[in-house]
Motif scaffolding. Structure first.
Motif, PDB file in Angstrom:
ATOM      1  N   TYR A  84       0.822  -1.211   0.000  1.00 40.01           N
ATOM      2  CA  TYR A  84       0.000   0.000   0.000  1.00 40.01           C
ATOM      3  C   TYR A  84       0.856   1.261   0.000  1.00 40.01           C
ATOM      4  CZ  TYR A  84      -4.337  -2.511   0.139  1.00 40.01           C
ATOM      5  OH  TYR A  84      -5.407  -3.296  -0.210  1.00 40.01           O
ATOM      6  N   GLU A  85       2.026   1.219   0.614  1.00 38.99           N
ATOM      7  CA  GLU A  85       2.924   2.367   0.558  1.00 38.99           C
ATOM      8  C   GLU A  85       3.417   2.584  -0.872  1.00 38.99           C
ATOM      9  OE1 GLU A  85       5.996   1.673   3.438  1.00 38.99           O
ATOM     10  OE2 GLU A  85       4.603   1.829   5.122  1.00 38.99           O
ATOM     11  N   TRP A  86       3.740   1.480  -1.572  1.00 42.32           N
ATOM     12  CA  TRP A  86       4.183   1.594  -2.962  1.00 42.32           C
ATOM     13  C   TRP A  86       3.074   2.189  -3.827  1.00 42.32           C
ATOM     14  CZ3 TRP A  86       2.895  -0.206  -7.798  1.00 42.32           C
ATOM     15  CH2 TRP A  86       3.865  -0.061  -8.787  1.00 42.32           C
ATOM     16  N   LEU A  87       1.854   1.687  -3.666  1.00 38.35           N
ATOM     17  CA  LEU A  87       0.723   2.207  -4.440  1.00 38.35           C
ATOM     18  C   LEU A  87       0.480   3.689  -4.132  1.00 38.35           C
ATOM     19  CD1 LEU A  87      -1.755  -0.793  -4.179  1.00 38.35           C
ATOM     20  CD2 LEU A  87      -0.651   0.039  -6.271  1.00 38.35           C
ATOM     21  N   ALA A  88       0.593   4.056  -2.851  1.00 35.64           N
ATOM     22  CA  ALA A  88       0.365   5.450  -2.457  1.00 35.64           C
ATOM     23  C   ALA A  88       1.417   6.380  -3.065  1.00 35.64           C
ATOM     24  CB  ALA A  88       0.371   5.572  -0.939  1.00 35.64           C
ATOM     25  N   GLY A  89       2.589   5.860  -3.376  1.00 35.91           N
ATOM     26  CA  GLY A  89       3.646   6.669  -3.958  1.00 35.91           C
ATOM     27  C   GLY A  89       3.506   6.899  -5.454  1.00 35.91           C
ATOM     28  N   LEU A  90       2.527   6.267  -6.069  1.00 36.04           N
ATOM     29  CA  LEU A  90       2.313   6.457  -7.501  1.00 36.04           C
ATOM     30  C   LEU A  90       1.627   7.791  -7.767  1.00 36.04           C
ATOM     31  CD1 LEU A  90       1.006   2.904  -8.450  1.00 36.04           C
ATOM     32  CD2 LEU A  90       3.281   3.836  -8.895  1.00 36.04           C
ATOM     33  N   ARG A  91       1.906   8.367  -8.918  1.00 34.32           N
ATOM     34  CA  ARG A  91       1.224   9.590  -9.320  1.00 34.32           C
ATOM     35  C   ARG A  91      -0.132   9.289  -9.943  1.00 34.32           C
ATOM     36  NH1 ARG A  91       4.531  14.329  -9.799  1.00 34.32           N
ATOM     37  NH2 ARG A  91       6.661  13.813  -9.287  1.00 34.32           N
ATOM     38  N   GLU A  92      -0.212   8.101 -10.572  1.00 31.69           N
ATOM     39  CA  GLU A  92      -1.439   7.777 -11.288  1.00 31.69           C
ATOM     40  C   GLU A  92      -1.592   6.262 -11.397  1.00 31.69           C
ATOM     41  OE1 GLU A  92      -3.573   9.198 -15.439  1.00 31.69           O
ATOM     42  OE2 GLU A  92      -1.392   9.185 -15.348  1.00 31.69           O
ATOM     43  N   ILE A  93      -2.825   5.790 -11.235  1.00 34.35           N
ATOM     44  CA  ILE A  93      -3.175   4.397 -11.480  1.00 34.35           C
ATOM     45  C   ILE A  93      -4.256   4.414 -12.551  1.00 34.35           C
ATOM     46  CG2 ILE A  93      -4.149   2.272 -10.527  1.00 34.35           C
ATOM     47  CD1 ILE A  93      -3.053   3.143  -7.785  1.00 34.35           C
ATOM     48  N   VAL A  94      -3.967   3.797 -13.698  1.00 33.76           N
ATOM     49  CA  VAL A  94      -4.889   3.783 -14.828  1.00 33.76           C
ATOM     50  C   VAL A  94      -5.359   2.348 -15.032  1.00 33.76           C
ATOM     51  CG1 VAL A  94      -5.184   4.278 -17.275  1.00 33.76           C
ATOM     52  CG2 VAL A  94      -3.634   5.685 -15.895  1.00 33.76           C
ATOM     53  N   ILE A  95      -6.673   2.140 -14.947  1.00 30.17           N
ATOM     54  CA  ILE A  95      -7.244   0.806 -15.100  1.00 30.17           C
ATOM     55  C   ILE A  95      -8.325   0.859 -16.169  1.00 30.17           C
ATOM     56  CG2 ILE A  95      -8.424  -1.112 -13.952  1.00 30.17           C
ATOM     57  CD1 ILE A  95      -7.329  -0.012 -11.283  1.00 30.17           C
ATOM     58  N   ASP A  96      -8.227  -0.003 -17.163  1.00 35.86           N
ATOM     59  CA  ASP A  96      -9.255  -0.102 -18.197  1.00 35.86           C
ATOM     60  C   ASP A  96     -10.466  -0.810 -17.592  1.00 35.86           C
ATOM     61  OD1 ASP A  96     -10.919  -1.021 -20.295  1.00 35.86           O
ATOM     62  OD2 ASP A  96      -9.236  -1.004 -21.696  1.00 35.86           O
ATOM     63  N   PRO A  97     -11.578  -0.106 -17.350  1.00 34.70           N
ATOM     64  CA  PRO A  97     -12.731  -0.717 -16.687  1.00 34.70           C
ATOM     65  C   PRO A  97     -13.429  -1.785 -17.518  1.00 34.70           C
ATOM     66  CG  PRO A  97     -13.282   1.499 -17.390  1.00 34.70           C
ATOM     67  CD  PRO A  97     -11.815   1.302 -17.683  1.00 34.70           C
ATOM     68  N   MET A  98     -13.260  -1.752 -18.830  1.00 30.45           N
ATOM     69  CA  MET A  98     -13.899  -2.760 -19.679  1.00 30.45           C
ATOM     70  C   MET A  98     -13.100  -4.064 -19.683  1.00 30.45           C
ATOM     71  SD  MET A  98     -16.587  -1.234 -20.600  1.00 30.45           S
ATOM     72  CE  MET A  98     -17.250  -2.249 -21.891  1.00 30.45           C
ATOM     73  N   ARG A  99     -11.791  -3.963 -19.747  1.00 26.33           N
ATOM     74  CA  ARG A  99     -10.941  -5.146 -19.818  1.00 26.33           C
ATOM     75  C   ARG A  99     -10.528  -5.657 -18.439  1.00 26.33           C
ATOM     76  NH1 ARG A  99      -6.447  -3.854 -24.215  1.00 26.33           N
ATOM     77  NH2 ARG A  99      -5.930  -6.022 -23.813  1.00 26.33           N
ATOM     78  N   CYS A 100     -10.661  -4.820 -17.406  1.00 27.26           N
ATOM     79  CA  CYS A 100     -10.262  -5.193 -16.039  1.00 27.26           C
ATOM     80  C   CYS A 100     -11.363  -4.816 -15.047  1.00 27.26           C
ATOM     81  CB  CYS A 100      -8.974  -4.480 -15.654  1.00 27.26           C
ATOM     82  SG  CYS A 100      -7.604  -4.709 -16.767  1.00 27.26           S
TER      83      CYS A 100
END
Length: 143
Positions: A84-100
């Protein structure tokens, strides 16, 4: 690009309650594709980090032998906070809602807990984080 710190999710496979052979076949199919339009599809030699279930080592050996997949056990001990610390350090999380759709919904709904006064608490509740765990297996698997 260096420094961008973005995570892109553009494909997911869900293998809940599948036998190791079925899961291996799904992974092999996903990794078999052509590099260019009209080209011949082939199995790409990508490393797969897999959750280390009690029978995981035997299952992974079967995948490697029968399907030609490179599978390694993901280390899971005390990795939750680091994940969760690694994820919090990201600037952006991009997830394709149709494929994922599973990952999209899970990431969208995950949030810190609140106390009785509705104040944020520095703790994320455990549970319903299979997609997050799978992403972190890939990112931190060999850590």
């Amino acid at each position: 690009m260096p420094g961008k710190r973005r995570l892109f999710l553009f494909q997911e496979l869900s293998a809940n309650r599948k036998a190791p052979a079925e899961t291996g076949a799904m992974a092999a199919e996903a990794l078999t594709y052509a590099n260019e339009p009209g080209g011949d599809p082939y199995l790409h030699n990508e490393l797969i980090w897999a959750g280390d279930a009690p029978d995981g080592k035997q299952s992974m050996a079967v995948w490697r032998r029968e399907l030609g997949l490179r599978v390694r056990p993901a280390r899971k001990s005390n990795m939750r906070q680091l994940s969760y610390e690694w994820l919090a350090g990201l600037r952006e999380i991009v997830i394709d809602p149709m494929r994922c759709p599973l990952a999209y919904e899970e990431f969208r709904l995950k949030e810190f807990e609140r106390d009785r006064d509705d104040t944020w608490v520095d703790e994320i509740p455990d549970g319903n984080e299979h997609s997050i765990d799978a992403v972190m297996d890939d990112v931190l698997g060999g850590a």
